[in-house]
Design a protein around this motif. Sequence first.
Motif, short mmCIF file in Angstrom:
data_model
loop_
_atom_site.label_atom_id
_atom_site.label_comp_id
_atom_site.label_asym_id
_atom_site.label_seq_id
_atom_site.Cartn_x
_atom_site.Cartn_y
_atom_site.Cartn_z
N PHE A 1 9.71 16.98 -85.26
CA PHE A 1 8.88 16.12 -84.31
C PHE A 1 8.77 16.46 -82.96
O PHE A 1 9.50 16.40 -82.05
CB PHE A 1 10.14 14.85 -84.48
N ASP A 2 7.39 16.68 -82.89
CA ASP A 2 6.97 17.17 -81.53
C ASP A 2 7.05 15.97 -80.47
O ASP A 2 7.14 16.30 -79.23
CB ASP A 2 5.72 17.56 -81.56
N GLU A 3 7.40 14.85 -80.85
CA GLU A 3 7.63 13.73 -80.04
C GLU A 3 8.62 13.95 -79.07
O GLU A 3 8.54 13.51 -77.76
CB GLU A 3 7.63 12.25 -80.50
N TYR A 4 9.60 14.74 -79.44
CA TYR A 4 10.82 15.00 -78.76
C TYR A 4 10.65 16.08 -77.62
O TYR A 4 11.67 16.22 -76.82
CB TYR A 4 12.18 15.42 -79.61
N ASN A 5 9.36 16.57 -77.41
CA ASN A 5 9.21 17.55 -76.51
C ASN A 5 9.00 16.79 -75.22
O ASN A 5 9.06 17.56 -73.96
CB ASN A 5 7.84 18.39 -76.73
N ASP A 6 8.68 15.38 -75.24
CA ASP A 6 8.82 14.69 -74.20
C ASP A 6 10.14 14.28 -73.45
O ASP A 6 11.05 13.83 -74.28
CB ASP A 6 8.19 13.07 -74.14
N LYS A 7 10.44 14.49 -72.32
CA LYS A 7 11.55 14.41 -71.88
C LYS A 7 12.19 12.99 -71.71
O LYS A 7 13.17 12.77 -71.59
CB LYS A 7 11.80 14.92 -70.21
N ARG A 8 11.39 11.84 -71.98
CA ARG A 8 11.62 10.55 -71.75
C ARG A 8 12.37 10.17 -73.23
O ARG A 8 12.88 9.01 -73.35
CB ARG A 8 10.30 9.69 -71.52
N MET A 9 12.10 11.03 -74.19
CA MET A 9 12.85 10.75 -75.51
C MET A 9 14.11 11.09 -75.37
O MET A 9 15.04 10.92 -76.41
CB MET A 9 12.20 11.72 -76.47
N TRP A 10 14.68 11.65 -74.35
CA TRP A 10 16.14 12.21 -73.99
C TRP A 10 16.94 11.37 -73.12
O TRP A 10 16.26 10.94 -72.07
CB TRP A 10 16.11 13.42 -73.67
N ASP A 11 18.35 11.30 -72.91
CA ASP A 11 19.17 10.88 -72.01
C ASP A 11 19.19 11.81 -70.82
O ASP A 11 18.84 12.64 -71.21
CB ASP A 11 20.42 10.20 -72.72
N ALA A 12 19.80 11.07 -69.77
CA ALA A 12 19.85 11.81 -68.61
C ALA A 12 20.72 12.98 -68.73
O ALA A 12 20.79 14.32 -68.05
CB ALA A 12 20.81 11.10 -67.54
N ASP A 13 21.57 13.40 -69.84
CA ASP A 13 22.57 14.34 -70.22
C ASP A 13 21.65 15.51 -70.92
O ASP A 13 21.97 16.88 -71.09
CB ASP A 13 23.49 14.21 -71.01
#
Length: 281
Positions: free
Chosen positions: A162-174
């Motif tokens: 899933f290339d969408e998870y290359n965007d840092k907004r898909m991840w929490d602060a950790d």
Amino acid sequence: MGDSVRRRYVALGDSFTEGVGDVHPGLPNGVRGWADRVAEKLAKHEKGWEYANLAVRSKRLRQIIDDQLEPALALEPTLVTLYAGGNDILDVGTDMDRLLEEYAGLVARLAGTGATLVLFTGYDVKVAPLLEPLRRRNWQYNARVRELAREHRAVLVDYWCFDEYNDKRMWDADRLHMSTAGHKFLARQVLTHLGVPTPIKPLDWEPLAHRSTLEWIDAQREWLNDWVLPLIGRKLRGVTLGDSLRPRWPEPVKVPRKGGLRRYALEHPEVLEGRGPAFPL
């Protein structure tokens, strides 16, 4: 299917499935997550869905087998989701051959129930060259998950792709757990793989703002101080943030078609009794 058909979804795993990163104070353990969202959409799609989530953050594969497998089998699920082993991959002394052998045994037991089984590959996190062995472990794990999915005719959600998870907004602060947006996207992927129509839409974001070098350095320092150093400290002390937590939904609950699990929690405040604070990791 007639309305008399039993429909029961049981989720097993660690923080990935517990829902860490998708904060919701009104739900058990203070999080929501993709599995809750999947359960709610299943209930809207078909009447009578029940849902149990046995996942607890920080758990290793052996703990998931010891603590979650037999309870899951006893619940006689018709749908099972499993992600397990990610925390082991991050442990320095992990024997990957043994890990994958135990994972294969867990998958076989769950597939033997006759339930629809959903498996996940792990995301290919970009890491520093010093940690390159962790990436190789992840590739090895993913290859075995794909083999087992074919062998047991399980549904494979190939999270790695899933290339969408290359965007840092898909991840929490950790930077280890998905954000609310990441959980929403994964829920949509799981539902799509199960053939369930869903109105969950990916966010239409503006391009990321450019950061100066000083802003980037400050962000790295904050991340190290707030997340990496505390994580290392817990590893050195041999403790985890899941040690004092219970599964969020240990017994099957009938998911309301309107209002979902948030409505259920409001109507059954006992599910929140004795719960500690929601931890970030």
